[in-house]
Design a protein around this motif. Structure first.
Motif, PDB file in Angstrom:
ATOM      1  N   TYR A   2       5.421   2.958   8.341  1.00 33.99           N
ATOM      2  CA  TYR A   2       4.831   1.865   8.882  1.00 33.99           C
ATOM      3  C   TYR A   2       5.665   0.342   8.781  1.00 33.99           C
ATOM      4  O   TYR A   2       6.719   0.458   8.132  1.00 33.99           O
ATOM      5  CB  TYR A   2       3.355   1.374   7.824  1.00 33.99           C
ATOM      6  N   TRP A  52      -6.805   2.218  -8.384  1.00 35.85           N
ATOM      7  CA  TRP A  52      -6.755   3.539  -8.144  1.00 35.85           C
ATOM      8  C   TRP A  52      -5.990   4.272  -9.250  1.00 35.85           C
ATOM      9  O   TRP A  52      -5.856   5.502  -9.179  1.00 35.85           O
ATOM     10  CB  TRP A  52      -5.791   3.788  -7.013  1.00 35.85           C
ATOM     11  N   ALA A  59       8.989  -0.492   2.584  1.00 37.96           N
ATOM     12  CA  ALA A  59      10.259  -0.719   1.831  1.00 37.96           C
ATOM     13  C   ALA A  59       9.859  -0.127   0.179  1.00 37.96           C
ATOM     14  O   ALA A  59       8.567  -0.202   0.134  1.00 37.96           O
ATOM     15  CB  ALA A  59      10.919  -2.019   1.797  1.00 37.96           C
ATOM     16  N   GLN A  73       3.144  -5.558   2.975  1.00 39.33           N
ATOM     17  CA  GLN A  73       4.420  -5.274   3.739  1.00 39.33           C
ATOM     18  C   GLN A  73       4.159  -4.940   5.334  1.00 39.33           C
ATOM     19  O   GLN A  73       5.029  -5.679   5.933  1.00 39.33           O
ATOM     20  CB  GLN A  73       5.058  -3.898   3.216  1.00 39.33           C
ATOM     21  N   PRO A  89     -11.955   5.140   3.841  1.00 41.14           N
ATOM     22  CA  PRO A  89     -13.022   5.083   3.161  1.00 41.14           C
ATOM     23  C   PRO A  89     -14.256   5.238   4.356  1.00 41.14           C
ATOM     24  O   PRO A  89     -14.102   5.151   5.579  1.00 41.14           O
ATOM     25  CB  PRO A  89     -13.191   3.736   2.710  1.00 41.14           C
ATOM     26  N   LYS A 145      -4.120  -4.260 -11.125  1.00 40.26           N
ATOM     27  CA  LYS A 145      -3.841  -3.949 -10.143  1.00 40.26           C
ATOM     28  C   LYS A 145      -2.328  -3.833 -10.030  1.00 40.26           C
ATOM     29  O   LYS A 145      -1.806  -4.887 -10.364  1.00 40.26           O
ATOM     30  CB  LYS A 145      -4.487  -4.314  -8.830  1.00 40.26           C
ATOM     31  N   ARG A 146      -1.672  -2.977  -9.325  1.00 43.48           N
ATOM     32  CA  ARG A 146      -0.321  -3.021  -9.115  1.00 43.48           C
ATOM     33  C   ARG A 146       0.235  -4.437  -8.525  1.00 43.48           C
ATOM     34  O   ARG A 146      -0.233  -4.978  -7.504  1.00 43.48           O
ATOM     35  CB  ARG A 146       0.329  -1.917  -8.025  1.00 43.48           C
ATOM     36  N   ARG A 198     -10.666  -7.050   0.243  1.00 41.07           N
ATOM     37  CA  ARG A 198     -11.877  -6.869  -0.883  1.00 41.07           C
ATOM     38  C   ARG A 198     -11.608  -7.575  -2.215  1.00 41.07           C
ATOM     39  O   ARG A 198     -12.369  -8.415  -2.627  1.00 41.07           O
ATOM     40  CB  ARG A 198     -12.230  -5.555  -0.958  1.00 41.07           C
ATOM     41  N   THR A 199     -10.151  -7.381  -2.468  1.00 39.14           N
ATOM     42  CA  THR A 199      -9.918  -7.974  -3.693  1.00 39.14           C
ATOM     43  C   THR A 199      -8.648  -8.667  -3.531  1.00 39.14           C
ATOM     44  O   THR A 199      -7.379  -7.806  -2.997  1.00 39.14           O
ATOM     45  CB  THR A 199      -9.712  -6.842  -4.928  1.00 39.14           C
ATOM     46  N   GLY A 238      -4.780   2.708   0.968  1.00 41.23           N
ATOM     47  CA  GLY A 238      -4.611   3.642  -0.269  1.00 41.23           C
ATOM     48  C   GLY A 238      -4.668   4.926  -0.234  1.00 41.23           C
ATOM     49  O   GLY A 238      -4.894   5.726   0.932  1.00 41.23           O
ATOM     50  N   THR A 263      -5.407  -4.760   0.920  1.00 42.43           N
ATOM     51  CA  THR A 263      -4.642  -5.766   0.689  1.00 42.43           C
ATOM     52  C   THR A 263      -3.622  -5.290  -0.602  1.00 42.43           C
ATOM     53  O   THR A 263      -3.591  -6.080  -1.498  1.00 42.43           O
ATOM     54  CB  THR A 263      -5.155  -7.008   0.430  1.00 42.43           C
ATOM     55  N   GLY A 264      -3.449  -3.937  -0.311  1.00 43.76           N
ATOM     56  CA  GLY A 264      -2.630  -3.314  -1.470  1.00 43.76           C
ATOM     57  C   GLY A 264      -1.170  -3.413  -0.967  1.00 43.76           C
ATOM     58  O   GLY A 264      -0.731  -4.298  -0.129  1.00 43.76           O
ATOM     59  N   ALA A 265       0.038  -2.554  -1.760  1.00 37.31           N
ATOM     60  CA  ALA A 265       1.240  -2.512  -1.561  1.00 37.31           C
ATOM     61  C   ALA A 265       1.460  -2.582  -0.118  1.00 37.31           C
ATOM     62  O   ALA A 265       2.584  -3.027   0.232  1.00 37.31           O
ATOM     63  CB  ALA A 265       1.968  -1.732  -2.467  1.00 37.31           C
ATOM     64  N   SER A 266       0.727  -1.652   0.451  1.00 33.71           N
ATOM     65  CA  SER A 266       1.357  -1.231   1.812  1.00 33.71           C
ATOM     66  C   SER A 266       1.031  -2.524   2.865  1.00 33.71           C
ATOM     67  O   SER A 266       1.734  -2.983   3.502  1.00 33.71           O
ATOM     68  CB  SER A 266       0.517   0.000   2.275  1.00 33.71           C
ATOM     69  N   ASP A 300       9.620  -1.269  -3.455  1.00 34.09           N
ATOM     70  CA  ASP A 300       9.592  -2.712  -4.301  1.00 34.09           C
ATOM     71  C   ASP A 300      10.301  -2.240  -5.927  1.00 34.09           C
ATOM     72  O   ASP A 300       9.931  -3.256  -6.612  1.00 34.09           O
ATOM     73  CB  ASP A 300       8.156  -3.271  -4.548  1.00 34.09           C
TER      74      ASP A 300
END
Ligand code: NAP
Length: 489
Positions: free
Chosen positions: A51, A453, A55, A186, A146, A289-290, A203-204, A339, A180-183, A57
Motif C-alpha cells: 500500500y 488485536w 514501511a 502510513q 469486518p 494498542k500498538r 473508531r479508536t 487489520g 486508524t491502525g499502523a497501516s 516502523d
C-alpha cells in the motif's frame, strides 16, 4: 495423487521467519529442506503489503538479520520494496533457490507416529514426508474485513490495505478509509495529495509519536560498510533503545506517561483545531494498542480535503458510507485498513498431531498456547515460528525469529536419528503459559484500558511476549530435552 517426497524438514512460508530457519539449518549442514510458499515469490508480509506509504516502523539496521547486515539501507525506516529486495538478496546469498516450492499452499499436515514423520499435503496435490515441520506463516497474514452492513452494495473499487489494488486511480477521487491502525497511519499521508477528498473513519484514535525518519547520508553508509564494528554498535544502540520501551510497558508506568506527553505535544503542534485535537486524543494508555510513529499523519488530517469521521458506521451504501449520526459520506473508492485475523493463527492449515489431535481444535477454547511460543504438546517435531505469545510490542521481531531458529536448530541437532521425535511435556507447556499470562496481567497490553488485536474475544492475550527479548534469547538458546518426551523408533 503424486508420489510422496521425503525430506528432513518442511518449512511453510518464505517470509523473514521461514528464510531465517532455512538459512540456519542449511548453514549448519541440515540442508535437506523445502520451503513451501503459497504465493509465486518469497517475502511474506513485505511481498503482500504494498500500500502507498508502506514501511517498517522498526529501524532497518535492527529490522534485518544479524548474520546478513545491510550497510546500504537508504533510510532509518525503509519502505516495503527495499525490505523485499533485502529478503531476495538474502535468499540468493545463502543459495536458497533450489529449496523453494512456490505456488504450494499447504492444506494439511498429519503426524505419522509409526514413521516419526509429518505428512504435508499441498493444495496442488503434492505430498512431503518430513521429520520436522516448521510453520512461518505469520500472525498478520489473513486480512480482517469486518462484517459491516451493505458491504457488498458499494459500487466502486474496494480492497483491504494488504491487497492494495494499484490499478485503481486515486487522483481526483473521493476516498474512504476505514481504520486508524499502523497501516492507515502510513496510507493517509501517502495519498492525501492525490485525492479530491479523503474521509478517514476512526473508531479508536491511536497514539502517534514523532517518527524522525531520514535518509542515511552517503558518508554514513560508507562508514557502515567500512567499519563493521561501528555498524554493530549502531545496531546494539537501536536494540537497547527499543528494549528500554518495555520498562514503560510493564515496570515503570511513569516512562509510559512521559511518552504520552510527547504524543500529546506532537498532536498539539501538528493540529491547530482544538476539536480535531480532542477527537484524535486516545483515552487509553500508550502501548495498549500498538503505538504508531508518524510525522505526517496529523498534518495530513489537518488538510482541507481530509475529514476525520468519528461517528460509528451504520452501513455501507452504493455511493459511500452512512454513519450513525445520519450523515452520508460519498466515496468513489473504499479501503479497509482494518487489520488482520491475528487470533486465527494457523487456521488455514489442518494440523493433526498425535492421537488425531487437531491443532485448531486443541486451541479452540484456550486460544493459541505453546511452549516458548514454538512447540505444542501433542504435536511432536512441530515448530511454530512467531507462534503464540512470541510477538512483540516493543522491539524488533527479527530478534525473536532468530531466537526461535536457534532453538529449532538445536532440537534438530539433538534428534539426529531417523524416527527420533520430541513432544513438549503437557505440564511444562501449562506452567509456561500460566507464567506468561501472570506476567501479561501486569502489562499495559492488558491493563491499559483498550481492546486490541493482541487479545481474543475473552480478553486473553495470545499474541505478545511479556518479557525482555534478551531473556527470551536465553530461554531459547538451548533445546532442553528434559522439557520434552523424547522417543526413538
Ligand atoms: P490494526 O492496527 O489492527 O488496525 C485496524 C483498524 O481498523 C483499527 O483502527 C480498528 O479500530 C479499525 N477497525 C477494525 N474493525 C473495524 C470496524 N468494524 N469498524 C471500524 N473500524 C474498525 O491493523 P493494521 O493497521 O493493519 O496494523 C496491524 C498490525 O500490523 C500492526 O499493529 C503492526 O503490528 C503491523 N503493521 C506494522 C507496520 C510497520 O510499520 N511495521 C505497518 C502496518 C502494520 P479499533 O482500534 O477501534 O479496533
Amino acid at each position: 495423487m503424486q508420489q510422496a517426497k521425503t525430506v528432513d524438514t518442511v518449512i511453510v512460508g518464505s517470509g523473514f521467519s521461514g528464510l531465517c530457519l532455512a538459512i540456519r539449518l542449511k548453514t549448519a549442514g541440515y540442508g535437506d529442506l523445502v520451503i513451501l510458499e503459497a504465493a509465486a515469490e518469497l517475502g511474506g508480509t513485505w511481498r503482500d503489503n504494498t500500500y502507498p506509504g508502506c514501511a517498517c516502523d522498526i529501524p532497518s539496521h535492527l529490522y534485518c538479520f544479524s548474520f546478513f547486515p545491510n550497510p546500504d539501507w537508504s533510510r532509518k525506516y525503509s519502505g516495503h520494496a527495499e525490505i523485499q529486495a533485502y529478503l531476495k538478496a538474502c535468499a540468493k546469498h545463502f543459495g536458497l533457490g533450489p529449496h523453494f516450492r512456490f505456488n504450494r499452499r499447504v492444506d494439511t499436515a498429519v503426524w505419522d507416529e509409526g514413521a516419526g514423520r509429518w505428512e504435508v499435503r499441498t493444495r496442488s496435490g503434492e505430498v512431503y514426508r518430513a521429520r520436522f515441520l516448521a510453520t512461518g506463516t505469520g500472525g498478520l497474514s489473513q486480512p480482517n474485513i469486518p462484517e459491516i452492513a451493505g458491504k457488498a452494495d458499494f459500487a466502486g473499487p474496494k480492497f483491504h490495505s494488504q491487497r492494495w489494488d494499484h490499478r485503481v486511480e486515486l487522483r481526483g477521487k473521493r476516498l474512504a478509509i476505514i481504520g486508524t491502525g499502523a497501516s492507515a497511519v502510513q496510507i493517509v499521508p501517502a495519498v492525501v495529495d492525490q485525492v479530491a477528498q479523503l474521509n478517514l473513519f476512526q473508531r479508536t484514535p491511536p497514539w502517534v509519536l514523532p517518527r524522525q525518519d531520514r535518509a542515511y547520508r552517503p558518508a554514513e553508509k560508507r562508514r557502515f560498510r567500512k567499519w563493521e564494528a561501528w555498524r554493530r554498535l549502531y545496531r546494539h544502540w537501536l536494540y537497547w533503545k527499543a528494549e528500554a520501551r518495555f520498562l514503560g510497558f510493564r515496570d515503570l508506568k511513569f516512562v509510559g506517561r512521559l511518552a504520552e506527553g510527547i504524543g500529546r505535544r506532537h498532536l498539539r503542534r501538528s493540529i491547530p483545531d482544538v476539536d480535531l485535537q480532542r477527537a484524535l486524543t486516545p483515552d487509553y494508555r500508550l502501548g495498549c494498542k500498538r503505538g504508531l510513529l508518524s510525522d505526517d499523519y496529523y498534518p495530513a488530517l489537518a488538510r482541507e480535503n481530509a475529514g476525520l469521521v468519528t461517528s460509528g458506521i451504520d452501513r455501507i451504501t452504493a455511493e459511500g458510507i452512512l454513519t450513525q449520526d445520519g450523515k452520508h459520506h460519498p466515496a468513489d473508492v473504499l479501503v479497509f485498513a482494518t487489520g488482520f485475523k491475528a487470533v486465527e493463527y494457523l487456521s488455514q492449515i489442518r494440523i493433526v498431531g498425535r492421537s488425531g489431535r487437531v491443532l485448531n481444535e486443541a486451541w479452540a477454547d484456550s486460544g493459541g498456547e505453546a511452549y516458548l511460543g514454538t512447540t505444542v504438546h501433542g504435536f511432536p517435531n512441530l515448530f511454530l515460528l512467531t507462534g503464540p505469545n512470541s510477538g512483540l510490542g516493543h522491539n524488533s521481531l527479527i530478534h525473536i525469529i532468530e531466537s526461535q531458529a536457534n532453538y529449532v536448530l538445536d532440537a534438530v541437532r539433538q534428534l539426529p536419528v531417523e524416527g527420533d521425535w520430541a513432544e513438549v511435556r503437557a505440564e511444562i507447556q501449562a506452567d509456561y503459559n500460566q507464567k506468561i499470562q501472570a506476567q501479561l496481567a501486569r502489562t499495559v497490553w492488558q491493563m491499559g484500558g483498550c481492546r486490541s488485536w493482541y487479545q481474543m474475544e475473552s480478553g486473553k492475550n495470545t499474541a505478545l511476549l511479556p518479557t525482555w527479548t534478551f531473556v527470551y534469547r536465553r530461554q531459547t538458546n538451548h533445546f532442553r530435552a528434559t522439557d520434552y518426551r523424547v522417543e526413538s523408533r
